[in-house]
Scaffold this active site. Structure first.
Site, PDB file in Angstrom:
ATOM      1  N   GLU A 143     -28.354  88.950 -26.463  1.00 17.76           N
ATOM      2  CA  GLU A 143     -27.402  87.851 -26.701  1.00 17.76           C
ATOM      3  C   GLU A 143     -26.802  87.954 -28.103  1.00 17.76           C
ATOM      4  OE1 GLU A 143     -29.823  84.431 -25.633  1.00 17.76           O
ATOM      5  OE2 GLU A 143     -29.077  84.515 -23.572  1.00 17.76           O
ATOM      6  N   ASP A 272     -46.452  78.924 -26.562  1.00 22.12           N
ATOM      7  CA  ASP A 272     -46.581  80.357 -26.864  1.00 22.12           C
ATOM      8  C   ASP A 272     -47.994  80.774 -27.254  1.00 22.12           C
ATOM      9  OD1 ASP A 272     -43.929  80.655 -26.344  1.00 22.12           O
ATOM     10  OD2 ASP A 272     -43.335  81.233 -28.375  1.00 22.12           O
TER      11      ASP A 272
HETATM   12  C1  LIG Z   1     -34.300  83.077 -30.483  1.00 21.87           C
HETATM   13  C2  LIG Z   1     -35.129  82.596 -29.333  1.00 21.87           C
HETATM   14  C3  LIG Z   1     -34.533  82.431 -28.080  1.00 21.87           C
HETATM   15  C4  LIG Z   1     -35.279  81.978 -27.000  1.00 21.87           C
HETATM   16  N1  LIG Z   1     -34.658  81.823 -25.786  1.00 21.87           N
HETATM   17  C5  LIG Z   1     -35.358  81.317 -24.747  1.00 21.87           C
HETATM   18  C6  LIG Z   1     -34.713  81.070 -23.503  1.00 21.87           C
HETATM   19  O1  LIG Z   1     -33.514  81.323 -23.342  1.00 21.87           O
HETATM   20  N2  LIG Z   1     -35.449  80.540 -22.492  1.00 21.87           N
HETATM   21  C7  LIG Z   1     -36.775  80.235 -22.643  1.00 21.87           C
HETATM   22  O2  LIG Z   1     -37.394  79.716 -21.714  1.00 21.87           O
HETATM   23  N3  LIG Z   1     -37.418  80.482 -23.804  1.00 21.87           N
HETATM   24  C8  LIG Z   1     -36.744  81.006 -24.863  1.00 21.87           C
HETATM   25  N4  LIG Z   1     -37.372  81.249 -26.046  1.00 21.87           N
HETATM   26  C9  LIG Z   1     -38.825  81.025 -26.145  1.00 21.87           C
HETATM   27  C10 LIG Z   1     -39.119  79.572 -26.378  1.00 21.87           C
HETATM   28  O3  LIG Z   1     -38.289  79.046 -27.390  1.00 21.87           O
HETATM   29  C11 LIG Z   1     -40.582  79.427 -26.757  1.00 21.87           C
HETATM   30  O4  LIG Z   1     -41.367  80.001 -25.728  1.00 21.87           O
HETATM   31  C12 LIG Z   1     -40.963  77.965 -26.915  1.00 21.87           C
HETATM   32  O5  LIG Z   1     -40.207  77.354 -27.940  1.00 21.87           O
HETATM   33  C13 LIG Z   1     -42.456  77.851 -27.251  1.00 21.87           C
HETATM   34  O6  LIG Z   1     -42.752  76.503 -27.428  1.00 21.87           O
HETATM   35  P1  LIG Z   1     -43.956  76.069 -28.362  1.00 21.87           P
HETATM   36  O7  LIG Z   1     -44.009  74.577 -28.262  1.00 21.87           O
HETATM   37  O8  LIG Z   1     -45.158  76.859 -28.054  1.00 21.87           O
HETATM   38  O9  LIG Z   1     -43.515  76.516 -29.839  1.00 21.87           O
HETATM   39  P2  LIG Z   1     -42.233  76.128 -30.693  1.00 21.87           P
HETATM   40  O10 LIG Z   1     -41.116  75.690 -29.845  1.00 21.87           O
HETATM   41  O11 LIG Z   1     -42.014  77.289 -31.598  1.00 21.87           O
HETATM   42  O12 LIG Z   1     -42.707  74.882 -31.524  1.00 21.87           O
HETATM   43  C14 LIG Z   1     -43.739  74.978 -32.495  1.00 21.87           C
HETATM   44  C15 LIG Z   1     -43.618  73.804 -33.427  1.00 21.87           C
HETATM   45  O13 LIG Z   1     -44.790  73.743 -34.211  1.00 21.87           O
HETATM   46  C16 LIG Z   1     -44.434  73.552 -35.573  1.00 21.87           C
HETATM   47  N5  LIG Z   1     -45.498  74.173 -36.373  1.00 21.87           N
HETATM   48  C17 LIG Z   1     -45.905  75.465 -36.324  1.00 21.87           C
HETATM   49  N6  LIG Z   1     -46.926  75.657 -37.175  1.00 21.87           N
HETATM   50  C18 LIG Z   1     -47.166  74.466 -37.767  1.00 21.87           C
HETATM   51  C19 LIG Z   1     -48.106  74.022 -38.753  1.00 21.87           C
HETATM   52  N7  LIG Z   1     -49.016  74.860 -39.285  1.00 21.87           N
HETATM   53  N8  LIG Z   1     -48.051  72.733 -39.166  1.00 21.87           N
HETATM   54  C20 LIG Z   1     -47.128  71.880 -38.630  1.00 21.87           C
HETATM   55  N9  LIG Z   1     -46.237  72.244 -37.698  1.00 21.87           N
HETATM   56  C21 LIG Z   1     -46.258  73.523 -37.273  1.00 21.87           C
HETATM   57  C22 LIG Z   1     -43.084  74.208 -35.725  1.00 21.87           C
HETATM   58  O14 LIG Z   1     -42.363  73.625 -36.814  1.00 21.87           O
HETATM   59  C23 LIG Z   1     -42.443  73.909 -34.371  1.00 21.87           C
HETATM   60  O15 LIG Z   1     -41.711  72.703 -34.391  1.00 21.87           O
HETATM   61  C24 LIG Z   1     -36.657  81.696 -27.158  1.00 21.87           C
HETATM   62  C25 LIG Z   1     -37.254  81.854 -28.417  1.00 21.87           C
HETATM   63  C26 LIG Z   1     -36.496  82.301 -29.490  1.00 21.87           C
HETATM   64  C27 LIG Z   1     -37.138  82.451 -30.842  1.00 21.87           C
END
Ligand SMILES: Cc1cc2nc3c(=O)[nH]c(=O)nc-3n(C[C@H](O)[C@H](O)[C@H](O)COP(=O)(O)OP(=O)(O)OC[C@H]3O[C@@H](n4cnc5c(N)ncnc54)[C@H](O)[C@@H]3O)c2cc1C
Length: 391
Positions: A143, A272
């Site tokens: 992309e 993740d």
């Molecule tokens: C560029 C990009 C494009 C993507 N495109 C897609 C897509 O098209 N479709 C799809 O399904 N998935 C996509 N993904 C994957 C998807 O975004 C992730 O799988 C998803 O966001 C994971 O969710 P999560 O809640 O595990 O982590 P995240 O969404 O990363 O959230 C983690 C949160 O924890 C907080 N955090 C982390 N460590 C700490 C700490 N020590 N103290 C306090 N806060 C903390 C961060 O600030 C963040 O807000 C993409 C990812 C990226 C990077």
């Protein structure tokens, strides 16, 4: 119940559209929403903006940079970070794309490269400044490479007099034998052809061995000239996992069927950082796991059994540029305009906040009609900083 939501950022970020902020298609505020406003109507939820330093599973405490919290139930979802596979030094010349800060930094470097090229009298150096490398041929790399090509060859084409953005070279480098490993061969090949039509040089089966501000060295001795490089070659788990003191599998927590940590039915890992068999690291998975962990806690409070987590696969998509995308939904595979329209619709629906949906919708319509990109403002340069491509 009382819920405390802790995040080091004050906003929720819609990561799938980060590449559009990085390539000046959208503004940072279009894809982020303040966490406080998202849970405003949830009277039992307190939001704390703080860094979690570690988790004390035995003591049921979360240690923050500013105090600590005790809990009855924990849901841990800190996500992942760009993975440089042991070469953190590459970050300086090849930023990743994971946070809003990353996207603004990539945008700044891309736009400054065109500005530096306009001032550059030497044609060879000008060509180097107008050469870009994206490392990693997953959905984000595909992309991003497509969007850089459209930025250079369409949106900026008539804005410069000395530099010719239309001559920009965009290289997409992938270590595997083909792009988009989570899609099947046919769709991956289609994406490769679409990128080639946009003028992107796709290089597969090539492992990066060095990066600096002049380019990228590949295994086997090939050099790719590029003054600007972006890293999208994978993610590694949040280092918070290591503080749990439980066995990890490649840095991730292998959770039970109800998403709890083995031996700790009161602590869940989702998103993740959670490792569940056959489930990819995707936003859709993270959302469903969050809902499942909440349901498990509610069931336990009601003295009912927990249900095992089951992922409902709603498919994967990637855009390759204007009117171009590939999609796999269930057994159906499609590409081209239909896939692109489906991509637009789904991303608008998933985007958080009514205001953001409206703004993004009209920005996309405007860009489609005018071939323009509105958010081409360079920010983040201190007055004393030199205006080079890597200032
Ligand atoms: C560029 C990009 C494009 C993507 N495109 C897609 C897509 O098209 N479709 C799809 O399904 N998935 C996509 N993904 C994957 C998807 O975004 C992730 O799988 C998803 O966001 C994971 O969710 P999560 O809640 O595990 O982590 P995240 O969404 O990363 O959230 C983690 C949160 O924890 C907080 N955090 C982390 N460590 C700490 C700490 N020590 N103290 C306090 N806060 C903390 C961060 O600030 C963040 O807000 C993409 C990812 C990226 C990077």
């Amino acid at each position: 119940v009382r819920v405390t939501l802790v995040d080091r950022e004050n906003h929720h970020l819609f990561q799938p559209l980060l590449y559009q902020v990085a390539t000046a298609g959208l503004s940072a505020t279009d894809i982020a929403s303040p966490i406080r406003s998202i849970v405003r109507d949830q009277a039992n939820t307190t939001v704390l903006m703080a860094e979690v330093e570690r988790v004390d599973l035995e003591g049921r405490r979360v240690i923050l940079d500013s105090g600590e919290l005790s809990y009855d139930y924990l849901v841990l979802a800190p996500g992942s970070l760009p993975n440089y596979f042991g070469h953190e030094e590459w970050r300086r010349d090849a930023p990743g794309l994971k946070s809003l800060g990353d996207a603004l930094e990539v945008r700044r470097r891309l736009l400054l490269a065109f500005e530096a090229a306009e001032r550059e009298p030497n044609a060879a150096r000008r060509a180097e400044l107008l050469s870009f490398a994206v490392i990693g041929g997953g959905p984000t790399g595909v992309e991003l490479a497509g969007a850089i090509a459209e930025l250079a060859k369409r949106a900026l084409r008539r804005d410069f007099r000395v530099a010719d953005p239309g001559s920009a070279r965009i290289h997409l480098v992938e270590a595997g034998t083909r792009l988009l490993s989570m899609f099947d061969d046919g769709l991956a090949e289609h994406a490769r052809r679409e990128l080639a039509e946009l003028g992107v040089d796709v290089i597969t089966g090539a492992r990066v061995v060095a990066i600096d501000d002049h380019g990228v060295a590949l295994e086997g001795g090939r050099m790719i000239e590029a003054a600007t490089t972006v890293w999208t070659a994978g993610v590694r788990p949040s280092p918070l996992a290591a503080s749990l003191g439980v066995p990890l599998v490649q840095g991730r927590v292998a959770v039970e069927q109800d998403l709890s940590i083995p031996g700790h039915p009161e602590a869940f890992v989702v998103g993740d950082l959670a490792l569940t068999s056959g489930v990819p690291q995707l936003g859709a998975v993270a959302v469903q796991e969050g809902q499942a962990a909440a349901a498990a806690i509610i069931a336990t409070l009601a003295s009912e059994p927990r249900q095992p987590f089951r992922y409902r696969d709603r498919g994967v998509m990637a855009t390759v540029g204007r009117s171009r995308a590939v999609a796999k939904i269930g057994q159906t595979r499609f590409h081209g305009l239909l896939a692109w329209l489906a991509w637009l619709f789904i991303h608008l629906v998933l985007l958080m906040g009514f205001r953001n949906r409206v703004v993004v919708f009209f920005t996309w319509v405007w860009s489609y009609v005018t071939f323009g990109r509105g958010a081409r403002v360079i920010t983040g340069i201190a007055p004393s900083q030199p205006r080079s491509a890597h200032a």
